[in-house]
Design a protein around this motif. Structure first.
Motif, PDB file in Angstrom:
ATOM      1  N   ALA A 366       0.831  -1.207   0.000  1.00 20.42           N
ATOM      2  CA  ALA A 366       0.000   0.000   0.000  1.00 20.42           C
ATOM      3  C   ALA A 366       0.863   1.253   0.000  1.00 20.42           C
ATOM      4  O   ALA A 366       0.667   2.163  -0.811  1.00 20.42           O
ATOM      5  CB  ALA A 366      -0.931  -0.015   1.204  1.00 20.42           C
ATOM      6  N   TYR A 367       1.828   1.292   0.920  1.00 17.56           N
ATOM      7  CA  TYR A 367       2.676   2.479   0.998  1.00 17.56           C
ATOM      8  C   TYR A 367       3.637   2.563  -0.186  1.00 17.56           C
ATOM      9  O   TYR A 367       3.954   3.671  -0.656  1.00 17.56           O
ATOM     10  CB  TYR A 367       3.452   2.494   2.325  1.00 17.56           C
ATOM     11  CG  TYR A 367       2.601   2.951   3.484  1.00 17.56           C
ATOM     12  CD1 TYR A 367       2.346   4.301   3.686  1.00 17.56           C
ATOM     13  CD2 TYR A 367       2.030   2.041   4.358  1.00 17.56           C
ATOM     14  CE1 TYR A 367       1.542   4.731   4.734  1.00 17.56           C
ATOM     15  CE2 TYR A 367       1.224   2.453   5.416  1.00 17.56           C
ATOM     16  CZ  TYR A 367       0.987   3.803   5.593  1.00 17.56           C
ATOM     17  OH  TYR A 367       0.191   4.234   6.627  1.00 17.56           O
ATOM     18  N   ALA A 368       4.077   1.415  -0.690  1.00 17.89           N
ATOM     19  CA  ALA A 368       4.957   1.437  -1.861  1.00 17.89           C
ATOM     20  C   ALA A 368       4.234   2.026  -3.060  1.00 17.89           C
ATOM     21  O   ALA A 368       4.780   2.870  -3.785  1.00 17.89           O
ATOM     22  CB  ALA A 368       5.437   0.018  -2.176  1.00 17.89           C
ATOM     23  N   VAL A 369       2.980   1.606  -3.265  1.00 18.31           N
ATOM     24  CA  VAL A 369       2.207   2.132  -4.392  1.00 18.31           C
ATOM     25  C   VAL A 369       1.903   3.608  -4.204  1.00 18.31           C
ATOM     26  O   VAL A 369       2.156   4.438  -5.086  1.00 18.31           O
ATOM     27  CB  VAL A 369       0.890   1.338  -4.561  1.00 18.31           C
ATOM     28  CG1 VAL A 369      -0.034   2.046  -5.552  1.00 18.31           C
ATOM     29  CG2 VAL A 369       1.183  -0.071  -5.029  1.00 18.31           C
ATOM     30  N   GLY A 370       1.357   3.965  -3.033  1.00 16.31           N
ATOM     31  CA  GLY A 370       0.940   5.350  -2.799  1.00 16.31           C
ATOM     32  C   GLY A 370       2.087   6.334  -2.848  1.00 16.31           C
ATOM     33  O   GLY A 370       2.009   7.385  -3.509  1.00 16.31           O
ATOM     34  N   VAL A 371       3.164   6.005  -2.163  1.00 12.79           N
ATOM     35  CA  VAL A 371       4.310   6.923  -2.120  1.00 12.79           C
ATOM     36  C   VAL A 371       5.006   6.966  -3.469  1.00 12.79           C
ATOM     37  O   VAL A 371       5.392   8.037  -3.957  1.00 12.79           O
ATOM     38  CB  VAL A 371       5.287   6.505  -1.000  1.00 12.79           C
ATOM     39  CG1 VAL A 371       6.556   7.350  -1.063  1.00 12.79           C
ATOM     40  CG2 VAL A 371       4.623   6.647   0.363  1.00 12.79           C
ATOM     41  N   ALA A 372       5.169   5.801  -4.106  1.00 18.22           N
ATOM     42  CA  ALA A 372       5.864   5.766  -5.397  1.00 18.22           C
ATOM     43  C   ALA A 372       5.110   6.558  -6.449  1.00 18.22           C
ATOM     44  O   ALA A 372       5.711   7.295  -7.237  1.00 18.22           O
ATOM     45  CB  ALA A 372       6.042   4.314  -5.846  1.00 18.22           C
ATOM     46  N   VAL A 373       3.781   6.415  -6.482  1.00 17.25           N
ATOM     47  CA  VAL A 373       2.983   7.125  -7.490  1.00 17.25           C
ATOM     48  C   VAL A 373       3.153   8.632  -7.342  1.00 17.25           C
ATOM     49  O   VAL A 373       3.408   9.340  -8.319  1.00 17.25           O
ATOM     50  CB  VAL A 373       1.491   6.736  -7.368  1.00 17.25           C
ATOM     51  CG1 VAL A 373       0.618   7.696  -8.160  1.00 17.25           C
ATOM     52  CG2 VAL A 373       1.278   5.318  -7.865  1.00 17.25           C
TER      53      VAL A 373
END
Length: 855
Positions: A366-373
């Protein structure tokens, strides 16, 4: 710089809110899909682990385990139980007689089983400490004509103790009286369970009292499953499949995995669309915020901040946005998973939300997707911010990027677009499906990138045309709205791109689905020669008893039976291919119109002969007269001679599954006891087809699992199946449009802030609030229509290429759904109007003097 960054972030939190929603949606679908699939997997892992026998002895797996079912129940000798009982370390061995391909009906001939795709299972009743159910009312079945029913099914269908049900099994139908109710002590997987005593189950379900579907073995105390498995295997030999409880649980979980993967990948598809469209929104938001803060950033540079510090400042804001969006998205994902768990209860799968599994992978993802985007989307605006000159603090800077040339975009977009079109062109002319599919995927990605990059170049020529009538229809307000959309091509292009992605997807797949529908319609018209086809609702085989009912209809003439059987062919090029053969009665030509490249129906249906698709044959060096080694389930081996080759145009039609077919006598010789997959029926000479249909439906009334279909029914069935894909596409479109609306709202809201002084001056010289709102609405509509136009143009190109891939699979029909295209364009106007509501309202409420004094 950190303090300045934090103050800037909280000062603009309202402007960043809409961008955060895109992050929230992306993360919610990722987290929700992972939590839901993990919860279902963990629940069923416990179910399978708690209900699996210590060792299970079953028929040895053969070919075609995952191919269409033949209706043949694979069994082992029931006498194995006594031999296993004698093995050291065995506490007990139980005969299991369980069948899942049947139907149970009540006194009104209504199905008692689930209607959601879960099976109805009839099995023998015996009690162990691993039973999935326990007897809670009534008594156990004690002989022929008695049965138990699970409580969930009984409650859902209103069945009570004393009611009579009819079980429609392969050997024939038989009545049972419900003498007891059993309640699940584990998770109810959604199936309906009917329990019979062991002797009745063997006789009525398997057709033979000396057979069993498996032998369940309980280990004695102190004996491990692995040791017991080895001992049993040594006693019985290698003619059977042996699994420990862990292995049995893993096998069952693997079969369930396909269902879970579908749900997981569908939800991740939603997440992917949300991520892709959200990137445009975040890029646009940060670009506009940086443009509005040019003087602020210039002042920071003048006070000593270097480029890296300014870039880090903007990226830190993006990081904070990503963290906040990911946190909220994770919470929303948990809620989404809980909703899916509740939804599954409607399908009879009783999962508990209190046992929800949130593994370590879920928050990390979740955090990888949200922060990366957000970080990736903000990187280009951050670089642009770092280039702001300290002198910008001393002047009224124009909006960044308005006057800069688009030369680089033109060159890059042209190069990438040319490569994309070349890939799509290669897809169109390719003669191999795998190559065409790869080129299609490459072409779609490249043309999408090219359209995003070069989109701003199209803003001025296209919007001048789209908004050309605005000045005449709305006067100065219309002219200003058109010029506002033209003012910053980059911003307009980025805003429209968010909408373009979703509409390109729906345009391409709508053309593909319409083309598939037309292809199937044409194929059904061309190949189906029978007046009616009798088939199971879910295309599984049905008992011979139903065929006998069809044969007993007075107005029935020619009747052609179809059966399936998996087989493995060893081809001249050395390849071994597992496929599905169809077997037919000799009168096949009266039920189907087949086109042959070589040979004919009589040759194809001759003893020990087969027909193949000519393209398949050419690919594997097969010719008329080729003798192919063949293997059927159960280890039956033979050699079949190729006597006919069918045209591609008909080999995939009704009765041609897998491209391989043969005479029913040949199929029965190697796979005896199979069930019919379909029965083709023609009206007798002098009989009215309508009379035949009435007779068939009357005769088959006690068998609700089968349907009588004609050509029109078949076409409607295909349309419904294709519609399932379209519903998914429309759901993805809805999500993309929702995020695109957020993008338009965000762009207009920030644009209103950016033009505060301009709006104040317009109001001061006489522009009314109504005119101001109209100006913003028209600007929004023209941007939305521009995005829709680009999306549909791109979708049409994708759809044409995709149809060429389908043509390689025999679906050569082409159709453009003009109604859908027009509806999308009308919908884009609505999207523009909806997106403009809040920005227009805010702009009209500005105080004139305060707006004029705004910096």
């Amino acid at each position: 710089m950190l303090k300045a960054t934090l103050r800037s972030f909280f000062a603009h939190k309202g402007r960043l809110l809409l961008s955060a929603l895109a992050v929230v949606l992306s993360v919610a679908f990722v987290a929700g899909s992972l939590i839901f699939s993990d919860t279902v997997s963990r629940t069923f892992d416990r179910l399978f682990a708690s209900t699996s026998a210590d060792v299970t002895v079953s028929p040895k797996e053969g070919i075609g385990e995952r191919l269409p079912r033949t209706g043949v129940v694979r069994t082992v000798p029931a006498s194995l139980a006594k031999r296993i009982d004698a093995v050291e370390g065995v506490r007990a061995a139980h005969v299991e007689a369980s069948v899942g391909s049947l139907t149970v009906v009540d006194a009104d001939n209504e199905p008692v089983g689930p209607t959601t795709g879960a099976p109805t299972i009839a099995t023998n009743w015996y009690v162990t400490d691993r039973s999935a159910v326990k007897l809670t009312s009534g008594r156990a079945p004690a002989g022929p004509g008695e049965a138990l029913l699970d409580k969930d099914t009984a409650d859902n269908k209103g069945v009570r103790i004393g009611d009579t049900l009819t079980v429609l099994a392969q050997p024939g139908s038989f009545p049972v009286k419900v003498v007891g109710i059993a309640t699940f002590v584990t998770t109810n997987p959604g199936a309906a369970l009917v329990f019979l005593d062991t002797a009745t189950a063997q006789t009525e379900l398997l057709g033979r009292p000396d057979r069993a579907t498996s032998i369940a073995v309980d280990a004695a105390d102190g004996v491990s499953d692995d040791v017991l498995k080895q001992r049993i295997a040594a006693a019985l030999g290698d003619g059977y499949e042996y699994r420990t409880a862990d292995e049995q649980a893993k096998s069952a979980a693997a079969r369930l995995g396909g269902f879970l993967d579908v749900i997981k990948w569908v939800m991740l598809g939603f997440a992917g669309v949300a991520v892709l469209v959200g990137i445009f929104l975040i890029v646009n938001t940060f670009s506009m915020l940086i443009a509005q803060r040019t003087r602020e950033l210039g002042l920071l540079r003048a006070l000593g901040a270097d480029r890296r510090q300014v870039r880090r400042s903007v990226l830190t804001e993006a990081l904070l946005l990503g963290l906040v969006g990911s946190t909220v998205g994770l919470a929303a994902g948990i809620g989404l998973a809980a909703g899916l768990i509740e939804l599954m209860s409607l399908f009879g799968m009783n999962l508990s939300a209190t046992e929800m599994v949130v593994g370590v992978v879920t928050p990390v993802s979740a955090y990888a997707v949200g922060v990366a985007v957000t970080f990736v989307a903000a990187y280009l605006p951050a670089r642009r911010a770092a280039r702001v000159s300290p002198m910008a603090a001393l002047v009224d800077a124009e909006v960044a990027g308005v006057g800069r040339p688009l030369t680089v975009r033109a060159i890059a977009g042209s190069v990438v677009g040319a490569a994309g079109l070349a890939a799509l062109g290669g897809c169109v002319v390719s003669e191999r499906t795998a190559t065409a599919s790869s080129l299609l995927g490459l072409g779609v990605v490249l043309t999408l990138v090219a359209m995003v990059v070069a989109g701003p170049l199209l803003v001025r020529p296209v919007i001048r045309v789209l908004g050309g009538a605005f000045p005449r229809l709305f006067g100065p307000v219309g002219r200003m709205s058109q010029r506002n959309a033209l003012r910053n091509p980059r911003r307009t292009g980025a805003t429209a791109a968010a909408l373009m992605v979703g509409l390109a997807l729906v345009g391409g797949l709508s053309i593909a689905s319409s083309s598939m529908t037309r292809s199937f319609d044409e194929r059904i018209d061309r190949t189906l020669g029978a007046d009616f086809v009798v088939q199971n609702t879910n295309f599984t085989p049905f008992p011979r008893e139903i065929t006998q009912k069809v044969e007993g209809v007075e107005s029935a003439g020619t009747i052609v039976r179809q059966r399936f059987a998996p087989l493995a062919l060893t081809l001249p090029d050395g390849k071994r291919v597992e496929s599905t053969a169809s077997g037919y009665d000799p009168q096949l030509d009266e039920a189907a119109h087949l086109t042959y490249a070589s040979g004919d129906t009589a040759a194809a249906l001759a003893p020990d002969s087969i027909a193949l698709d000519r393209d398949f044959a050419a690919e594997h060096d097969v010719r008329i007269g080729s003798v192919l080694p063949a293997e059927f389930p159960g280890g039956q081996r033979t050699r079949l001679t190729v006597r006919a080759l069918t045209d591609r145009d008909t080999s995939g039609g009704p009765g041609m599954e897998g491209g391989v077919f043969m005479g029913l006598a040949t199929l029965e010789k190697y796979v005896p006891g199979g069930q019919e997959a379909a029965v083709y029926v023609n009206a007798a000479d002098g009989s009215d087809p309508a009379e035949l249909r009435k007779g068939l439906e009357s005769a088959l009334d006690p068998y609700p699992q089968v349907q009588v279909r004609d050509q029109a029914d078949y076409k409607e069935l295909v349309r419904r199946q294709i519609s399932v894909m379209l519903y998914l596409v429309y759901a993805l479109l809805g999500l993309a449009i929702m995020i695109a609306v957020l993008g338009v709202v965000n762009t207009l809201a920030l644009s209103v802030v950016e033009r505060t002084r301009e709006i104040g001056l317009l109001r001061a010289i006489g522009l009314s609030r109504v005119q101001l709102r109209r100006m913003i609405r028209l600007e929004s509509v023209v941007i939305a229509v521009f995005g829709a136009l680009l999306g549909l143009a791109l979708g049409v190109v994708w759809g044409v290429a995709l149809q060429q891939v389908l043509a390689l699979e025999g679906m050569a029909g082409f159709a453009v759904p003009w109604v859908t295209m027009v509806a999308v364009m009308v919908g884009s106007v609505v999207v523009g109007l909806v997106a403009a509501v809040l920005p227009a309202l805010r702009a009209s409420r500005m105080d004139v003097l305060t707006a004029i004094a705004h910096e």
